[in-house]
Design a protein around this motif. Structure first.
Motif, PDB file in Angstrom:
ATOM      1  N   ASP A  23       7.114  -3.022  -9.452  1.00 58.86           N
ATOM      2  CA  ASP A  23       7.805  -4.289  -9.172  1.00 58.86           C
ATOM      3  C   ASP A  23       8.604  -4.202  -7.879  1.00 58.86           C
ATOM      4  OD1 ASP A  23       6.750  -5.374 -11.444  1.00 58.86           O
ATOM      5  OD2 ASP A  23       8.518  -5.009 -12.686  1.00 58.86           O
ATOM      6  N   GLN A  24       9.302  -3.079  -7.684  1.00 61.17           N
ATOM      7  CA  GLN A  24      10.072  -2.898  -6.440  1.00 61.17           C
ATOM      8  C   GLN A  24       9.156  -2.816  -5.228  1.00 61.17           C
ATOM      9  OE1 GLN A  24      10.519  -1.269  -9.485  1.00 61.17           O
ATOM     10  NE2 GLN A  24      12.235   0.156  -9.212  1.00 61.17           N
ATOM     11  N   LEU A  25       8.008  -2.129  -5.414  1.00 65.93           N
ATOM     12  CA  LEU A  25       7.070  -1.982  -4.297  1.00 65.93           C
ATOM     13  C   LEU A  25       6.417  -3.318  -3.945  1.00 65.93           C
ATOM     14  CD1 LEU A  25       5.331   1.432  -5.133  1.00 65.93           C
ATOM     15  CD2 LEU A  25       7.232   0.978  -3.570  1.00 65.93           C
ATOM     16  N   SER A  26       6.237  -4.179  -4.930  1.00 68.95           N
ATOM     17  CA  SER A  26       5.665  -5.503  -4.653  1.00 68.95           C
ATOM     18  C   SER A  26       6.590  -6.300  -3.745  1.00 68.95           C
ATOM     19  CB  SER A  26       5.428  -6.255  -5.966  1.00 68.95           C
ATOM     20  OG  SER A  26       4.471  -5.585  -6.761  1.00 68.95           O
ATOM     21  N   VAL A  27       7.889  -6.224  -4.026  1.00 68.01           N
ATOM     22  CA  VAL A  27       8.868  -6.894  -3.165  1.00 68.01           C
ATOM     23  C   VAL A  27       8.871  -6.265  -1.779  1.00 68.01           C
ATOM     24  CG1 VAL A  27      11.321  -7.393  -2.840  1.00 68.01           C
ATOM     25  CG2 VAL A  27      10.306  -7.533  -5.138  1.00 68.01           C
ATOM     26  N   LEU A  28       8.795  -4.923  -1.731  1.00 70.34           N
ATOM     27  CA  LEU A  28       8.797  -4.209  -0.462  1.00 70.34           C
ATOM     28  C   LEU A  28       7.576  -4.579   0.367  1.00 70.34           C
ATOM     29  CD1 LEU A  28      10.215  -2.029   1.251  1.00 70.34           C
ATOM     30  CD2 LEU A  28       8.852  -0.319   0.043  1.00 70.34           C
ATOM     31  N   LYS A  29       6.440  -4.694  -0.292  1.00 68.92           N
ATOM     32  CA  LYS A  29       5.201  -5.033   0.418  1.00 68.92           C
ATOM     33  C   LYS A  29       5.313  -6.383   1.123  1.00 68.92           C
ATOM     34  CE  LYS A  29       1.765  -7.094  -1.366  1.00 68.92           C
ATOM     35  NZ  LYS A  29       0.611  -7.593  -2.131  1.00 68.92           N
ATOM     36  N   ASP A  30       5.914  -7.357   0.448  1.00 69.21           N
ATOM     37  CA  ASP A  30       6.057  -8.698   1.024  1.00 69.21           C
ATOM     38  C   ASP A  30       6.974  -8.714   2.242  1.00 69.21           C
ATOM     39  OD1 ASP A  30       4.395  -9.655  -0.948  1.00 69.21           O
ATOM     40  OD2 ASP A  30       6.027 -10.251  -2.279  1.00 69.21           O
ATOM     41  N   GLN A  31       7.766  -7.664   2.418  1.00 71.01           N
ATOM     42  CA  GLN A  31       8.710  -7.604   3.536  1.00 71.01           C
ATOM     43  C   GLN A  31       8.148  -6.838   4.733  1.00 71.01           C
ATOM     44  OE1 GLN A  31      12.049  -5.696   1.672  1.00 71.01           O
ATOM     45  NE2 GLN A  31      12.717  -7.543   0.581  1.00 71.01           N
ATOM     46  N   ILE A  32       6.933  -6.320   4.609  1.00 72.67           N
ATOM     47  CA  ILE A  32       6.343  -5.511   5.682  1.00 72.67           C
ATOM     48  C   ILE A  32       5.739  -6.403   6.754  1.00 72.67           C
ATOM     49  CG2 ILE A  32       4.474  -3.899   6.236  1.00 72.67           C
ATOM     50  CD1 ILE A  32       4.964  -2.564   3.550  1.00 72.67           C
ATOM     51  N   ASP A  33       6.078  -6.118   7.987  1.00 75.52           N
ATOM     52  CA  ASP A  33       5.523  -6.819   9.149  1.00 75.52           C
ATOM     53  C   ASP A  33       4.387  -5.972   9.717  1.00 75.52           C
ATOM     54  OD1 ASP A  33       4.929  -8.117  11.480  1.00 75.52           O
ATOM     55  OD2 ASP A  33       6.902  -7.892  12.409  1.00 75.52           O
ATOM     56  N   ILE A  34       3.152  -6.469   9.604  1.00 74.65           N
ATOM     57  CA  ILE A  34       1.998  -5.666  10.038  1.00 74.65           C
ATOM     58  C   ILE A  34       1.943  -5.490  11.548  1.00 74.65           C
ATOM     59  CG2 ILE A  34       0.627  -6.334   8.033  1.00 74.65           C
ATOM     60  CD1 ILE A  34      -0.883  -8.276   9.828  1.00 74.65           C
ATOM     61  N   ASN A  35       2.754  -6.235  12.280  1.00 72.33           N
ATOM     62  CA  ASN A  35       2.766  -6.097  13.743  1.00 72.33           C
ATOM     63  C   ASN A  35       3.693  -4.987  14.214  1.00 72.33           C
ATOM     64  OD1 ASN A  35       0.969  -8.316  14.297  1.00 72.33           O
ATOM     65  ND2 ASN A  35       2.637  -9.688  13.687  1.00 72.33           N
ATOM     66  N   ARG A  36       4.430  -4.370  13.279  1.00 72.91           N
ATOM     67  CA  ARG A  36       5.310  -3.251  13.627  1.00 72.91           C
ATOM     68  C   ARG A  36       4.732  -1.946  13.092  1.00 72.91           C
ATOM     69  NH1 ARG A  36      11.257  -3.147  12.055  1.00 72.91           N
ATOM     70  NH2 ARG A  36      10.901  -1.120  13.039  1.00 72.91           N
ATOM     71  N   PRO A  37       4.942  -0.834  13.817  1.00 78.54           N
ATOM     72  CA  PRO A  37       4.462   0.457  13.308  1.00 78.54           C
ATOM     73  C   PRO A  37       5.113   0.797  11.974  1.00 78.54           C
ATOM     74  CG  PRO A  37       5.064   0.609  15.633  1.00 78.54           C
ATOM     75  CD  PRO A  37       5.548  -0.721  15.154  1.00 78.54           C
ATOM     76  N   LEU A  38       4.320   1.316  11.048  1.00 75.51           N
ATOM     77  CA  LEU A  38       4.823   1.672   9.720  1.00 75.51           C
ATOM     78  C   LEU A  38       4.378   3.079   9.367  1.00 75.51           C
ATOM     79  CD1 LEU A  38       6.150   0.946   6.967  1.00 75.51           C
ATOM     80  CD2 LEU A  38       3.881   0.089   6.263  1.00 75.51           C
ATOM     81  N   ILE A  39       5.320   3.910   8.926  1.00 73.25           N
ATOM     82  CA  ILE A  39       5.016   5.258   8.442  1.00 73.25           C
ATOM     83  C   ILE A  39       5.432   5.333   6.981  1.00 73.25           C
ATOM     84  CG2 ILE A  39       5.515   7.723   8.668  1.00 73.25           C
ATOM     85  CD1 ILE A  39       6.090   7.258  11.615  1.00 73.25           C
ATOM     86  N   ILE A  40       4.526   5.802   6.142  1.00 75.33           N
ATOM     87  CA  ILE A  40       4.808   5.982   4.720  1.00 75.33           C
ATOM     88  C   ILE A  40       4.740   7.479   4.445  1.00 75.33           C
ATOM     89  CG2 ILE A  40       4.085   5.381   2.379  1.00 75.33           C
ATOM     90  CD1 ILE A  40       2.576   2.998   3.714  1.00 75.33           C
ATOM     91  N   THR A  41       5.777   8.029   3.824  1.00 74.30           N
ATOM     92  CA  THR A  41       5.863   9.474   3.661  1.00 74.30           C
ATOM     93  C   THR A  41       6.382   9.832   2.277  1.00 74.30           C
ATOM     94  OG1 THR A  41       6.695  11.506   4.678  1.00 74.30           O
ATOM     95  CG2 THR A  41       8.210   9.634   4.595  1.00 74.30           C
ATOM     96  N   GLY A  42       6.307  11.108   1.954  1.00 67.66           N
ATOM     97  CA  GLY A  42       6.805  11.597   0.679  1.00 67.66           C
ATOM     98  C   GLY A  42       6.519  13.072   0.535  1.00 67.66           C
ATOM     99  N   ARG A  43       7.312  13.760  -0.319  1.00 67.89           N
ATOM    100  CA  ARG A  43       7.063  15.170  -0.543  1.00 67.89           C
ATOM    101  C   ARG A  43       6.643  15.377  -1.976  1.00 67.89           C
ATOM    102  NH1 ARG A  43       9.953  19.477   0.382  1.00 67.89           N
ATOM    103  NH2 ARG A  43       9.115  20.404  -1.488  1.00 67.89           N
ATOM    104  N   SER A  44       5.809  16.379  -2.195  1.00 69.55           N
ATOM    105  CA  SER A  44       5.286  16.741  -3.503  1.00 69.55           C
ATOM    106  C   SER A  44       4.638  15.525  -4.167  1.00 69.55           C
ATOM    107  CB  SER A  44       6.409  17.342  -4.342  1.00 69.55           C
ATOM    108  OG  SER A  44       5.871  18.092  -5.403  1.00 69.55           O
TER     109      SER A  44
END
Length: 569
Positions: free
Chosen positions: A112-133
């Motif tokens: 649910d939180q990621l759905s809200v986050l997705k709607d806020q992403i601007d595809i015209n800006r560089p985006l890096i998605i990261t995580g450990r383990s």
């Protein structure tokens, strides 16, 4: 291959020296005492400075060294009943794509939180998605979800960087992602030779994307999945019992400092420069501690890695060759276009081919030439369509690139009429249901489903409906059946009559939309033969929109003049 080995080695050093990995890793949130004690917990941090790239970092309970969750190696189908979010990864070839259960459940817990986050992403800006383990596994799933949704119809893509992430899925998952070149290039996984987590994998797991191996002494980057598996095993020996926290940030900073100080030159490493390929592989394996200097000449790992890379590069070359051939087949299309222009005085493109009339070499393209072009084009597009159809897709999505789809549509409209001509010349019937190739059906389906169908501002030199001449042939057959004395039933006659009325309405619709080639009305064409039969069948007093159009010779002549103008232009 030599350029490949050196290129990947330099890429590893460049990635470490750039500072991007360090700054990205620093965004990953710290593991709190609360998340350490709850195995289903996953947290994320969204850093948007406004100037640089936006970075979204994930961490799970195992990020502080607790490996309980990562040791859960269970796999579930991408259509997992509890959370069937990733069924779009299934393909005709890979119907059972499997993903690590723990990763899917972590992703589902914050969906649910990621759905809200997705709607806020601007595809015209560089985006890096990261995580450990396991947070890195969630980052990979989030990236795949974005690629299938907001990045589906754009060439811009996010970058996914993971640190010490366990392998996410099986061989089918790796193939499904690799079949999308724009997808596979989005992933870079960083693995330390001191980190036991990536090695905790079940039988059948397979990596995807590029993997950057790091150690206290150096780094190396590999794309080949089989080599990555071999190196995860080789660099993790003796590390399974360790549970201490791996500080990727400190390791990367140290590597960056050493690489800059030494100028990325490893002159002291033993290497046989007479074989540049083996030398490049040896330097990489030494850098990450996969082999020791004393056995660098005899290690069985070196030839094994070399064979893996060569097979992998051969597969990549084959895929690349298909794209390059798209430009080559345009030559055949141009030749067929020239033949189409020449055939205007022989009843048109379709009928010239159907009657097997041939021109002399002095006049240009011959029928024999056209058969060769037709064969080569069909071979190329059948394979192209098959490869595209195997790619991951979801309902309503189109996996083919717009440029390729545009070329495929032109091919279908120009070449399928020739296949129809051959089909009916051999005395067959019902081409659409019994004779049409599957690759034509898919090309037409994709073209209709495209978000940007080709605009048509002028009368086309080819008919938009590539099956038009099959409809003409069936109309000719229906006219003959109704004219000839036979024992046909009343139901059959009514069926033929209705099909003729339907065809008449279809033709008028194409005329109004300006999607019918003017050569349809050339004297001697199959369509004009049908029209003569149809007029006799209906009688002098029959009136319809089509009869009004066909009796207006000025309108038809205007269409032919416009077609001639377009050819000359």
């Amino acid at each position: 291959m030599n350029r490949l080995s050196n290129g990947i080695l330099h890429f590893a050093n460049m990635a470490v020296c750039s500072g991007l990995l360090v700054s990205t890793y620093d965004v990953i949130p710290e593991v709190t005492n609360q998340t350490k004690n709850v195995c289903s917990a996953v947290a994320y941090k969204d850093e948007d400075s406004g100037s640089g790239p936006r970075i979204i970092g994930f961490v799970s309970c195992d990020g502080g060294g607790d490996r309980t969750c990562c040791n859960d190696t269970a796999l579930v189908d991408s259509g997992y009943a509890n959370f069937p979010m990733f069924v779009f990864l299934n393909t005709e070839v890979n119907r059972l794509v499997s993903i690590r259960k723990a990763a899917i459940e972590l992703f589902a817990s914050i969906f649910d939180q990621l759905s809200v986050l997705k709607d806020q992403i601007d595809i015209n800006r560089p985006l890096i998605i990261t995580g450990r383990s396991l947070g890195g596994s969630v980052a990979s799933l989030f990236t795949l979800w974005l690629l299938d949704t907001i990045y589906l119809k754009t060439s811009k893509t996010p970058l996914c960087l993971t640190f010490g992430s366990p392998l996410l899925g099986d061989n089918a998952l790796q193939k499904a992602i690799s079949e999308r070149p724009t997808w596979i290039s989005c992933f870079l996984h960083v693995i330390s030779n001191q980190d036991p987590v990536p090695r905790s994998l079940a039988k059948g797991h397979m990596p995807f994307g590029a993997t950057l191996f790091i150690s206290e002494s150096g780094c190396a980057c590999f794309e080949d999945p089989q080599s990555i598996l071999e190196l995860i095993e080789a660099t993790s020996l003796g590390m399974l019992e360790q549970s201490h926290f791996i500080d990727y940030g400190s390791m990367l900073k140290k590597l960056k400092y050493n690489a800059i100080r030494q100028g990325n030159i490893e002159e002291a490493d033993p290497c046989d420069i007479s074989d540049p390929v083996q030398c490049g592989i040896t330097l990489q394996l030494l850098a990450i501690g996969a082999i020791k200097p004393e056995n660098s000449d005899t290690s069985p790992l070196i030839p094994k890695i070399r064979r893996n890379i060569e097979r992998f590069q051969k597969g990549k070359k084959n895929n690349s060759d298909q794209t390059k051939k798209l430009n080559e087949v345009k030559v055949y299309m141009a030749c067929m276009g020239w033949y189409k222009k020449q055939s205007k005085n022989q009843g048109g493109y379709y009928d010239c081919y159907k009657t097997a009339e041939s021109k002399s070499k002095d006049e240009g393209q011959t029928k024999e030439d056209l058969v060769i072009y037709q064969k080569k084009l069909n071979q190329y597009w059948k394979k192209m369509v098959k490869d595209v159809d195997r790619m991951p897709k979801r309902e309503g999505a189109i996996s083919i690139r717009p440029r390729v789809l545009y070329a495929g549509t032109n091919y279908r409209r120009l070449v399928e009429p020739l296949d129809i001509a051959v089909y009916y010349r051999q005395g067959n019937k019902d081409y659409i249901n019994k004779g049409r190739s599957q690759h034509y059906k898919l090309l037409e389906e994709w073209e209709k489903g495209s978000s940007k169908p080709a605009e048509r501002h002028k009368v086309s030199s080819t008919t938009e409906d590539s099956c038009f001449w099959a409809h003409v042939e069936e109309a000719l057959i229906a006219c003959r059946n109704l004219t000839e004395e036979n024992d046909s039933s009343t139901e059959d006659k009514e069926s033929w009559n209705q099909s003729l009325l339907g065809f008449e309405a279809c033709v008028m619709g194409l005329i109004r939309m300006h999607t019918l080639s003017p050569e349809t009305f050339l004297e001697g064409s199959s369509f004009m033969k049908w029209w003569k039969d149809y007029k006799r069948l209906r009688g002098i007093g029959y009136k319809s929109d089509l009869t009004g159009f066909m009796n207006n010779e000025k309108v038809q002549n205007d269409l032919l003049v416009l077609d001639e103008y377009k050819v000359l232009s």
